[in-house]
Write an enzyme that holds these catalytic residues in place. Structure first.
Site, PDB file in Angstrom:
ATOM      1  CB  CYS A   1      -1.112   0.016   1.254  1.00  0.00           C
ATOM      2  SG  CYS A   1      -2.664   0.855   0.889  1.00  0.00           S
TER       3      CYS A   1
ATOM      4  CG  HIS B   1      -3.410  -3.594   3.307  1.00  0.00           C
ATOM      5  ND1 HIS B   1      -2.693  -3.116   3.782  1.00  0.00           N
ATOM      6  CD2 HIS B   1      -4.136  -2.370   2.753  1.00  0.00           C
ATOM      7  CE1 HIS B   1      -2.472  -1.717   4.125  1.00  0.00           C
ATOM      8  NE2 HIS B   1      -3.386  -1.343   3.361  1.00  0.00           N
TER       9      HIS B   1
ATOM     10  CD  GLU C   1      -1.258  -6.104   5.296  1.00  0.00           C
ATOM     11  OE1 GLU C   1      -0.916  -6.534   4.074  1.00  0.00           O
ATOM     12  OE2 GLU C   1      -1.264  -4.982   5.619  1.00  0.00           O
TER      13      GLU C   1
HETATM   14  N1  GLN Z   1      -2.045   6.754   2.792  1.00  0.00           N
HETATM   15  C1  GLN Z   1      -2.190   5.908   1.897  1.00  0.00           C
HETATM   16  C2  GLN Z   1      -3.405   6.087   1.106  1.00  0.00           C
HETATM   17  O1  GLN Z   1      -4.324   6.331   1.925  1.00  0.00           O
HETATM   18  C3  GLN Z   1      -1.701   4.549   1.968  1.00  0.00           C
HETATM   19  C4  GLN Z   1      -2.756   3.774   2.996  1.00  0.00           C
HETATM   20  C5  GLN Z   1      -2.175   2.522   3.312  1.00  0.00           C
HETATM   21  O2  GLN Z   1      -1.026   2.151   3.369  1.00  0.00           O
HETATM   22  N2  GLN Z   1      -3.240   1.731   3.785  1.00  0.00           N
HETATM   23  O3  GLN Z   1      -3.544   5.743  -0.028  1.00  0.00           O
END
Ligand code: GLN
Length: 542
Positions: A380, A514, A516
């Site tokens: 992410c 994600h 994970e």
């Molecule tokens: N801050 C980034 C976004 O909002 C990544 C979010 C995250 O890593 N879950 O896109």
């Protein structure tokens, strides 16, 4: 017939109620029962989505896009049953639903009260959205005696009256501490905790007693006598060296057998815990080890990276190695000459994150990994920063950045205000509430033929869970590809970059989702398996 097991906690928090519930679910499942786990949280936030990871740990996201308590992660990891929005509720959500109904006039002028309106809403939640489960395990957050949890306790007390003992069981987790000066385990805190439960009309049927050593028969008898339960229903919840030992340990203590006997269920079968024993064996006796640097922000509160840490362990299980994690605060890479912290690690992982603080350090970590050919996994935010790094260093876009940090000349990462979910166009309001404004839940992603990730997944289409506001900006795709970045995963409409990789590098993959959140000890996520495999190769090079 669906039976409900209510799990409460006493004495102190942090006894591992979530894990205990998950482990009991897993053991019952291994006896062939269909289980579902639910969490009822007493706090007033509508969901944990807006809570600081410092305070509340990780926000666990489900396929259907709910931002939930991290205990749901344990439930899924132990049982493999995908959690849903309907598996987690907070006092905040219950109250806001009740109040919304009152405003609509649904209660036809009645006076709205905690009993019966709030308690009814809690009961409706507990019984809703089920599908022939044999057992629903409901964990009540908090510790017995908290003011906040009273409506939940009242609701389950009423449910016992409604459904009878043949369909409900109260399990209570307490602490039996060893007092060195007395040289014995003390049962008094457990007695007090049960008294507290009794004062709200709940008599526990089974006690799980956290302890660091076996409970002697004498102490067990005492607990049984004072707490009004059979001795055999005092289950020792012994400290264990790995959390995946808990199901095995519970079963050895006879927990599942007691639950079955309570409900009068067939005693013939026993739990088949082969897969748990195999996992524990692999964790205890690995054939090698690797060290992964996790470069993030909330590194001093590991609960905020719960699923991540577990997934890396799962990758280790798949490769038969122990995975050591070095948690590094990315801010240290923002001053000169600190990059030596990353010398000698076998892999670098930059996890999800929010906000500008520490972002440049994450970019430095991505750069170090790329230049030194160290396996890099960007998740992410970790993907977004790797793309910013590649834009600056490989594509020569010096001012590349993310609009998350304010106005930016070259918004390589920026805000998308609309995206497709199934046939529906979802829109995000940039000036709306903060809660529930992210791209959340499972989205489809098409993998590029012959890419590294396609090989890793062995599929062309995947579904992974998202939780973010910003996206890699498609406008820069051509320039970045020319510079050597491959966009190997895209949303089906080709608009949202989901995965990037760098061919020729031993392992450099960034994912917008994600992974994970979907890894299990008995079914490690392919990306984690592959990343740890690359780290094993790397460890042999040094
Ligand atoms: N801050 C980034 C976004 O909002 C990544 C979010 C995250 O890593 N879950 O896109």
């Amino acid at each position: 017939m669906t039976r409900f097991i209510f799990i409460t906690g006493g004495v102190v928090s942090s006894l591992g109620k979530g894990l205990s519930s998950a482990a009991l679910g897993a053991v019952l499942q291994s006896r062939g029962f269909k289980v579902r786990l639910r969490k009822l949280d007493p706090y007033l936030n509508v969901d944990p989505g807006t809570m600081s990871p410092y305070q509340h740990g990780e926000v666990y996201v489900t396929d259907d896009g709910a931002e939930t308590d991290l205990d749901l992660g344990h439930y899924e990891r132990y049982t493999g049953v995908p959690s849903r929005q309907s598996d987690n509720v907070t006092s905040g959500r219950i109250y806001s639903d009740v109040i919304a109904r009152e405003r609509r006039g649904d209660y036809l002028g009645a006076t709205i009260q905690v009993i019966p309106h709030v308690t009814d809403a809690i009961q409706d939640f507990i019984k809703a959205d089920l599908d022939g489960e044999d057992f629903v395990l409901c964990e009540i957050g908090g510790t017995v005696g908290d003011i906040e949890s009273l409506p939940f306790l009242e609701a389950i007390r009423q449910l016992r009256n409604e459904l009878g003992p043949e369909r409900t069981l109260f399990a209570h987790l307490t602490l039996v501490p060893y007092i060195p000066s007395a040289g014995e385990l003390k049962t008094k805190p457990t007695q007090h905790s049960v008294k507290e439960l009794l004062s709200v009309g709940i008599q526990p049927d089974i006690l799980m007693c956290r302890c660091d050593r076996e409970i002697p028969d004498e102490a067990r008898r005492k607990i049984g006598l004072f707490c009004n339960i059979a001795e055999e229903d005092v289950i020792a919840a012994l400290d264990v060296d790995t959390i995946y030992q808990v199901p095995v340990s519970y079963s050895e203590q006879g927990f599942d057998e007691r639950v079955c006997s309570y409900f009068g269920l067939d005693q013939g079968g026993s739990a088949d815990l082969t897969r748990w024993k195999e996992i524990v064996h692999r964790i205890r006796e690995p054939e090698g080890e690797v060290t992964i640097a996790v470069v993030g922000k909330y590194t001093d509160l590991l609960d905020s990276y719960k699923s991540l840490a577990e997934s890396l362990t799962h990758g280790g299980i798949a490769n038969n190695v122990r995975v050591y994690l070095e948690w590094i605060d990315s801010e240290i890479f923002e001053s000169e000459d600190t990059v030596h912290h990353l010398e000698g690690v076998d892999g670098i992982l930059v996890p999800g994150g929010f906000g500008e603080r520490g972002a440049e350090g994450k970019i430095q970590a991505a750069r170090f990994a790329r230049e030194r050919n160290i396996p890099y996994f960007g998740i992410c935010f970790g993907m977004q920063m790797a793309v910013v790094e590649a834009a600056r260093s490989l594509a020569g876009i010096k001012d590349a950045g993310s609009t998350e940090f304010g106005d930016c000349k070259e918004p390589v990462v920026g805000l998308m205000t609309e995206w497709l979910k199934g046939e529906m166009l979802e829109k995000r309001k940039t000036d709306g509430d903060l809660g529930g404004t992210m791209r959340l839940g499972a989205y489809e992603c098409s993998l590029r033929k012959k890419s590294q990730v396609q090989g890793i997944y062995g599929e062309n289409t995947i579904f992974e869970r998202h939780r973010h506001r910003y996206e890699v900006n498609i406008e820069y795709k051509k320039r970045l590809e020319k510079a050597g970045l491959v966009f190997s995963g895209m949303s089906p409409d080709g608009v949202l970059p989901e995965i990037v990789e760098i061919p020729g590098h031993p392992w450099f993959i960034g994912v917008q989702f994600h992974p994970e959140l979907k890894s299990k000890p008995f079914d490690p996520h392919p990306l984690f398996t592959s990343f740890i495999e690359a780290a094993v190769h790397q460890s042999r090079l040094v």
